[in-house]
Design a protein around this motif. Structure first.
Motif, PDB file in Angstrom:
ATOM      1  N   PRO A  14       0.830  -1.200   0.000  1.00  0.00           N
ATOM      2  CA  PRO A  14       0.000   0.000   0.000  1.00  0.00           C
ATOM      3  C   PRO A  14       0.868   1.254   0.000  1.00  0.00           C
ATOM      4  CG  PRO A  14      -0.880  -1.596   1.537  1.00  0.00           C
ATOM      5  CD  PRO A  14       0.438  -2.142   1.060  1.00  0.00           C
ATOM      6  N   ARG A  67      -3.914   9.520  -9.005  1.00  0.00           N
ATOM      7  CA  ARG A  67      -2.976   8.453  -8.610  1.00  0.00           C
ATOM      8  C   ARG A  67      -2.440   7.686  -9.814  1.00  0.00           C
ATOM      9  NH1 ARG A  67      -4.700   4.248  -5.782  1.00  0.00           N
ATOM     10  NH2 ARG A  67      -6.858   4.309  -6.535  1.00  0.00           N
ATOM     11  N   SER A  85       0.591   5.538  -5.310  1.00  0.00           N
ATOM     12  CA  SER A  85      -0.255   5.556  -4.104  1.00  0.00           C
ATOM     13  C   SER A  85      -1.267   4.420  -4.136  1.00  0.00           C
ATOM     14  CB  SER A  85      -0.977   6.904  -3.985  1.00  0.00           C
ATOM     15  OG  SER A  85      -0.054   7.964  -3.947  1.00  0.00           O
ATOM     16  N   LYS A  87      -3.599   1.264  -3.432  1.00  0.00           N
ATOM     17  CA  LYS A  87      -4.437   0.871  -2.300  1.00  0.00           C
ATOM     18  C   LYS A  87      -4.827  -0.595  -2.460  1.00  0.00           C
ATOM     19  CE  LYS A  87      -6.529   5.491  -2.219  1.00  0.00           C
ATOM     20  NZ  LYS A  87      -7.802   6.253  -2.256  1.00  0.00           N
ATOM     21  N   GLU A  89      -7.626  -1.878  -2.509  1.00  0.00           N
ATOM     22  CA  GLU A  89      -8.778  -1.988  -3.411  1.00  0.00           C
ATOM     23  C   GLU A  89      -8.406  -1.852  -4.887  1.00  0.00           C
ATOM     24  OE1 GLU A  89      -8.480   0.029  -0.742  1.00  0.00           O
ATOM     25  OE2 GLU A  89      -9.431   1.986  -1.111  1.00  0.00           O
ATOM     26  N   ASP A  90      -7.156  -1.541  -5.187  1.00  0.00           N
ATOM     27  CA  ASP A  90      -6.687  -1.543  -6.578  1.00  0.00           C
ATOM     28  C   ASP A  90      -6.306  -2.949  -7.044  1.00  0.00           C
ATOM     29  OD1 ASP A  90      -4.973   1.523  -5.861  1.00  0.00           O
ATOM     30  OD2 ASP A  90      -6.869   1.294  -6.950  1.00  0.00           O
TER      31      ASP A  90
END
Length: 127
Positions: A14, A67, A85, A87, A89-90
């Motif tokens: 992350p 991002r 950046s 996350k 959830e990516d």
């Protein structure tokens, strides 16, 4: 025939970064808008970013705006997606796509508008 081959996926922490590439062949790359989409298990293909055929404009899904950066090198027939950046959830399988028809100042922003997709590259964001 149209070939789209993605690469560059992998494991990132992350807040980390990854850069995806898509090598295109079998068509006149500079005539087509291109895009990136992603898919998680049990869900449909989610459009993420798109770029004009000449690279002069870009569009992003709101959740990745600021991002992710989409770009292209028409001399090398290659599409890119710089992801910063990151996350959790990516996390998804990422695909590059070719617009269904050659057109000028337009970028498809829904996955059904794309005529071809590659095989995908997995991106996992986890600590």
């Amino acid at each position: 025939q149209v070939q789209l081959v993605e690469s560059g996926g992998g494991l990132a922490q992350p807040g980390g970064s990854l850069k995806l590439s898509c090598a295109a062949s079998g068509f006149t790359f500079s005539n087509y808008a291109m895009g990136w989409a992603r898919q998680t298990p049990g869900k449909g293909l989610e459009w993420v970013a798109g770029i004009y055929a000449d690279g002069s404009d870009t569009y992003y899904k709101n959740t990745v705006k600021g991002r992710f950066t989409i770009s292209r090198d028409n001399a090398r027939n290659t599409l890119y997606l710089q992801m910063n950046s990151l996350k959790p959830e990516d996390t998804a399988l990422y695909f590059c796509g070719k617009d269904s028809i050659p057109r000028g100042e337009y970028v498809p922003t829904t996955s059904p508008e794309y005529g071809n997709w590659g095989q995908g590259t997995q991106v996992t964001v986890s600590s």
